[in-house]
Motif scaffolding. Structure first.
Motif, PDB file in Angstrom:
ATOM      1  N   ARG B  96     -20.233 -46.585  48.775  1.00 28.41           N
ATOM      2  CA  ARG B  96     -20.113 -45.131  48.130  1.00 28.41           C
ATOM      3  C   ARG B  96     -19.144 -44.163  49.289  1.00 28.41           C
ATOM      4  NH1 ARG B  96     -24.936 -41.774  47.071  1.00 28.41           N
ATOM      5  NH2 ARG B  96     -23.214 -40.170  46.890  1.00 28.41           N
ATOM      6  N   SER B  97     -19.038 -45.266  50.430  1.00 27.29           N
ATOM      7  CA  SER B  97     -18.152 -44.172  51.395  1.00 27.29           C
ATOM      8  C   SER B  97     -16.976 -44.710  51.443  1.00 27.29           C
ATOM      9  CB  SER B  97     -18.971 -45.090  52.898  1.00 27.29           C
ATOM     10  OG  SER B  97     -20.197 -44.525  53.144  1.00 27.29           O
ATOM     11  N   ASP B 255     -16.163 -38.782  59.256  1.00 29.13           N
ATOM     12  CA  ASP B 255     -17.254 -38.459  59.715  1.00 29.13           C
ATOM     13  C   ASP B 255     -17.894 -39.761  60.802  1.00 29.13           C
ATOM     14  OD1 ASP B 255     -18.281 -36.883  57.525  1.00 29.13           O
ATOM     15  OD2 ASP B 255     -17.816 -38.345  56.096  1.00 29.13           O
ATOM     16  N   GLU B 393     -22.447 -49.306  59.157  1.00 28.05           N
ATOM     17  CA  GLU B 393     -21.972 -47.476  59.090  1.00 28.05           C
ATOM     18  C   GLU B 393     -22.155 -47.212  57.170  1.00 28.05           C
ATOM     19  OE1 GLU B 393     -21.897 -44.397  60.661  1.00 28.05           O
ATOM     20  OE2 GLU B 393     -21.723 -45.278  62.065  1.00 28.05           O
ATOM     21  N   ALA B 397     -24.755 -45.380  55.169  1.00 30.79           N
ATOM     22  CA  ALA B 397     -24.995 -44.107  54.304  1.00 30.79           C
ATOM     23  C   ALA B 397     -24.961 -44.171  52.635  1.00 30.79           C
ATOM     24  CB  ALA B 397     -23.231 -43.748  54.529  1.00 30.79           C
ATOM     25  N   ASP B 398     -25.558 -45.099  52.329  1.00 27.18           N
ATOM     26  CA  ASP B 398     -25.564 -45.856  51.091  1.00 27.18           C
ATOM     27  C   ASP B 398     -26.854 -45.118  50.732  1.00 27.18           C
ATOM     28  OD1 ASP B 398     -22.711 -46.375  49.950  1.00 27.18           O
ATOM     29  OD2 ASP B 398     -23.025 -48.580  50.780  1.00 27.18           O
ATOM     30  N   ALA B 400     -28.642 -43.687  52.862  1.00 26.26           N
ATOM     31  CA  ALA B 400     -29.275 -42.322  52.993  1.00 26.26           C
ATOM     32  C   ALA B 400     -29.135 -41.372  51.605  1.00 26.26           C
ATOM     33  CB  ALA B 400     -28.243 -41.910  54.489  1.00 26.26           C
ATOM     34  N   GLY B 401     -28.393 -42.378  51.219  1.00 25.89           N
ATOM     35  CA  GLY B 401     -27.624 -41.542  49.903  1.00 25.89           C
ATOM     36  C   GLY B 401     -25.907 -40.620  50.082  1.00 25.89           C
ATOM     37  N   GLU B 402     -25.263 -41.047  51.248  1.00 22.03           N
ATOM     38  CA  GLU B 402     -24.458 -40.278  51.636  1.00 22.03           C
ATOM     39  C   GLU B 402     -23.174 -40.739  51.741  1.00 22.03           C
ATOM     40  OE1 GLU B 402     -25.048 -39.165  55.753  1.00 22.03           O
ATOM     41  OE2 GLU B 402     -26.642 -38.941  55.662  1.00 22.03           O
ATOM     42  N   GLU B 403     -21.869 -40.058  50.784  1.00 20.05           N
ATOM     43  CA  GLU B 403     -20.715 -40.803  51.045  1.00 20.05           C
ATOM     44  C   GLU B 403     -19.943 -40.199  52.932  1.00 20.05           C
ATOM     45  OE1 GLU B 403     -17.675 -39.618  48.573  1.00 20.05           O
ATOM     46  OE2 GLU B 403     -19.464 -39.559  46.981  1.00 20.05           O
ATOM     47  N   ARG B 404     -19.485 -41.340  53.509  1.00 23.53           N
ATOM     48  CA  ARG B 404     -19.543 -40.960  54.626  1.00 23.53           C
ATOM     49  C   ARG B 404     -17.731 -40.969  54.886  1.00 23.53           C
ATOM     50  NH1 ARG B 404     -23.556 -43.468  58.789  1.00 23.53           N
ATOM     51  NH2 ARG B 404     -25.315 -41.935  58.189  1.00 23.53           N
TER      52      ARG B 404
END
Ligand SMILES: Cc1ncc(COP(=O)(O)O)c(C=O)c1O
Ligand SMILES: Cc1ncc(COP(=O)(O)O)c(C=O)c1O
Lengths: 454, 454
Positions: B96-97, B255, B393, B397-398, B400-404
């Motif tokens: 998703r990053s 990021d 990275e 991120a995935d 951690a449920g983040e979009e970097r």
């Protein structure tokens, strides 16, 4: 900068359509012939190995053909390519002319070849094909199709001329890195390969036969060709269209447009859009296709019907040819060692719209070295023919007291050809002669019964 | 296009100055020391082999240093370089990053190294120097200086590590094509070479000694280094500045910024301008220098004073080091096989401003292959470390449920490294271990008497 050295376009300036000169071809378009009947070969003769969109483009009467958006997006990985004013080169040779060059070596495979590999892969994927076969000599086309196949999820199987397979391990690795299967030709995977097992070093003719044989047998497999045919030349016209926009930024119109000619696709790519521009705007631009003196198809060949491959498997094509049995001496510009020439380009030469010039191997490498040491880019040996030709134009202009605007195509880089530079630097580079006897022998084997077009 | 895949800048957007972080360095800048006296080495220690402008840049307190116009013009042969959104890579790994990469492989020599070779050649020419000596391992730096020398009319003499000289004939030919002399090191042309004749395969340490020895002897000759020193990192900051303009076009802020780290110059080139931007704009950008697990200078070394070369001829540099006697195992990323790290980058790591990550050879080539088959460019093995790091990275991120927003530097292409890809594809690629014992042995030989900085 008011007077830039490098002229870039934005990504949205990638052309949206290809320029098709077929409907405007001087003298009209001559059809390929079926060798069995000497009747025009129809689309059905091609449908076993080519997808419908490609067959349509082969005979299209449209002046412009839209580039599908997924193709344009993939081309966007490296297009638009840069155009440069060769200021350092001009200074080094002391010319009053202005020399511009368009550089196609920034593509992933390092030449103009991906411009056609990408749409061919796309159209085949759209037609439900899952695998492409092709041949490659020095490896430029095989690399390009391997790359394009990886973009569109197609398997690619490359038959690489045996001697190149042995000498160019890195082109081979490049194709495999992009996921292609690479086989040494002649192989034991086809009847054509087995029948030619004795020709250990292989030839483009044999490799074509292997690739076509496999594609013709399997419904999920097609064949892909990297030059000569109308659709390949069509796909390359993105090059010339970009230079029209780029020279407009520079406020220039070319007096002469130059490129190397092997099968004719990079030359057509830069020249045909300018040729149309010439008709429309009434320009006086000249066009010069430049070939090796060792394989002088346009300057020493005949214009007639001949096979596209060495073994006589293809339809007969109306073109300049040295005879399909002509074996060019081993100059390093492997991509220019072809007996024939694209029918579209041949017709343009026949009609006097395009001039032809042959240059020798040593003068070509001398020009390439001057270029590398001034402009910083090491040309592919094929592209070096265009560099040499540009320097000849500049010299002729200086002698005539003229300032010419010279535009040439640097079709690729020489990162995989440094052995040839080594030979030149060591003073070991041969300057092979063209053998008129060999040509005459080969021309005596031209297929009988085809109409004369000379 | 609203949402482009490739982000280009115009020629007039080549930066006009370099970003110098020296005056802002967290913890202050530590001086190099003369090993004889353990006193700070002054400009005089360097003037036998470097031109005044370069020595000034080594210690400059200016925040920005103007790029001379002739340098900017020569950089314009390939700069600004493209930045891409790696959409196909993102899709292939299902992240998703958003991944962006800056590509330096479009330079004539195929990497970021010409960014410093060009100004170094220019300043030497301005100082009346007619010849440069240098060493090269795999050949990237030697090629870059050969190219830059040809631009500014300087002779270039390259001492190439013996084993590379034998294994990489094409990098050798490339240097000769640009007019450089290339000698196998150890050679019989220097005392250092003769004294080390027994080490037949050579080493970077010996090659440096040969090049420095010649430069120190001749008033018309200087020496040129391709990484580690402050002025080299400075010259590379054109890269990061261009990405600031390019990500602004994309409307993004990174990021995390990633690059490989050998001597530290390509990492600094992309990271330092963003690090300044972070201070000024209050960003939360992270920086990760990525090194081979087989030569983990930042992650497994100590921070202290050590020699820059293997033989102990240079001033002592304050840096992360595995010990100047550490011999890294022969991973294919030859440009990352260095025992030390640039003092500027080391200080940033020490201060916690930059993180370090080590990756293994096989996972790195796996990432490189995924990249080649999606984005179309075959990475240099060094650059592949940044690709691998970007994928780590994205995965983190995935998880951690983040979009970097991930920005990495693809420092060069792998056209001369295809033998390494071959080995990987054949399943023959080694994954050499780091030897902590070998490091401890090497660290035991750190020069005595230097102040502790750890
Ligand atoms: C770099 C390069 N230039 C030119 C050519 C000649 O082909 P064409 O005449 O189709 O452009 C080739 C063919 O392989 C090539 O690789
Ligand atoms: C392509 C490439 N990337 C990275 C490096 C590592 O050097 P540096 O850390 O100075 O950028 C090199 C060194 O030769 C290189 O050739």
């Amino acid at each position: 900068m008011a007077d830039p050295t490098k002229i870039l376009l934005a990504e949205d300036q990638i052309p949206t359509s290809w320029v098709n000169v077929l409907p405007e071809l001087p003298g009209g378009a001559l059809p390929p012939l079926s060798p069995a009947t000497m009747e025009p070969a129809g689309p059905d003769d091609l449908s076993a190995i080519f997808p419908p969109a490609v067959i349509e483009q082969e005979v299209s009467a449209e002046h412009e053909i839209r580039i599908p958006e997924p193709v344009r997006e993939a081309l966007g990985l490296w297009r638009p390519t840069p155009m440069y004013r060769a200021r350092r080169l001009e200074e080094a040779v002391g010319t009053r002319s202005r020399i511009y060059y368009k550089y196609e070596g920034v593509s992933p495979a390092g030449s103009h070849k991906p411009n056609s590999a990408v749409p061919q892969a796309y159209y085949n994927q759209q037609a439900g094909i899952t695998k492409l076969t092709t041949e490659t000599g020095a490896g430029q086309w095989g690399s390009s199709l391997a790359f394009a196949g990886s973009m569109f999820g197609l398997e690619v199987e490359v038959y690489m001329v045996g001697s190149s397979f042995d000498q160019k391990p890195y082109r081979r690795s490049m194709m495999r890195t992009w996921g292609a299967e690479v086989h040494r030709s002649p192989s034991d995977r086809t009847e054509a390969g087995k029948a030619n097992a004795a020709f250990e070093t292989g030839s483009l003719g044999i490799a074509i036969s292997e690739a076509v044989e496999l594609a013709a047998q399997r419904p999920d497999t097609n064949y892909s060709l990297g030059s000569v045919l109308n659709h390949v030349l069509l796909h390359q016209t993105v090059i010339g269209q970009e230079t029209i926009a780029q020279l407009a930024i520079a406020g220039e119109t070319p007096d002469v447009v130059l490129a190397s000619a092997g099968g004719g696709s990079n030359f057509a790519g830069i020249a045909f859009p300018w040729w149309r521009e010439k008709q429309r705007r009434g320009l006086s631009t000249r066009f010069v296709a430049t070939e090796p003196a060792a394989c002088p198809t346009l300057t020493q060949g005949v214009y007639g019907y001949d096979f596209g491959d060495a073994s006589g498997l293809t339809p007969l094509l109306p073109m300049h040819t040295l005879g399909h049995g002509f074996v060019p001496p081993p100059v390093h510009a492997g991509g220019l060692r072809y007996h024939g020439m694209a029918p579209l380009l041949s017709a343009m030469v026949k009609a006097g719209e395009v001039e032809a010039r042959a240059v020798r191997q040593n003068e070509t490498f001398e020009a390439a070295l001057t270029f590398a040491r001034t402009e910083g880019i090491i040309p592919a040996p094929e592209s070096a023919h265009a560099v040499r030709s540009a320097l000849i134009e500049a010299q002729q202009a200086d002698e005539a007291g003229e300032e010419r605007v010279i535009l040439f195509l640097l079709s690729g880089h020489g990162h995989f050809d440094l052995a040839a530079y080594d030979a030149y630097l060591a003073g070991d580079l041969e300057d092979p002669e063209f053998s008129a006897q060999e040509r005459d022998r080969a021309l005596a084997e031209l297929p009988q019964g085809a109409p004369s077009i000379a």
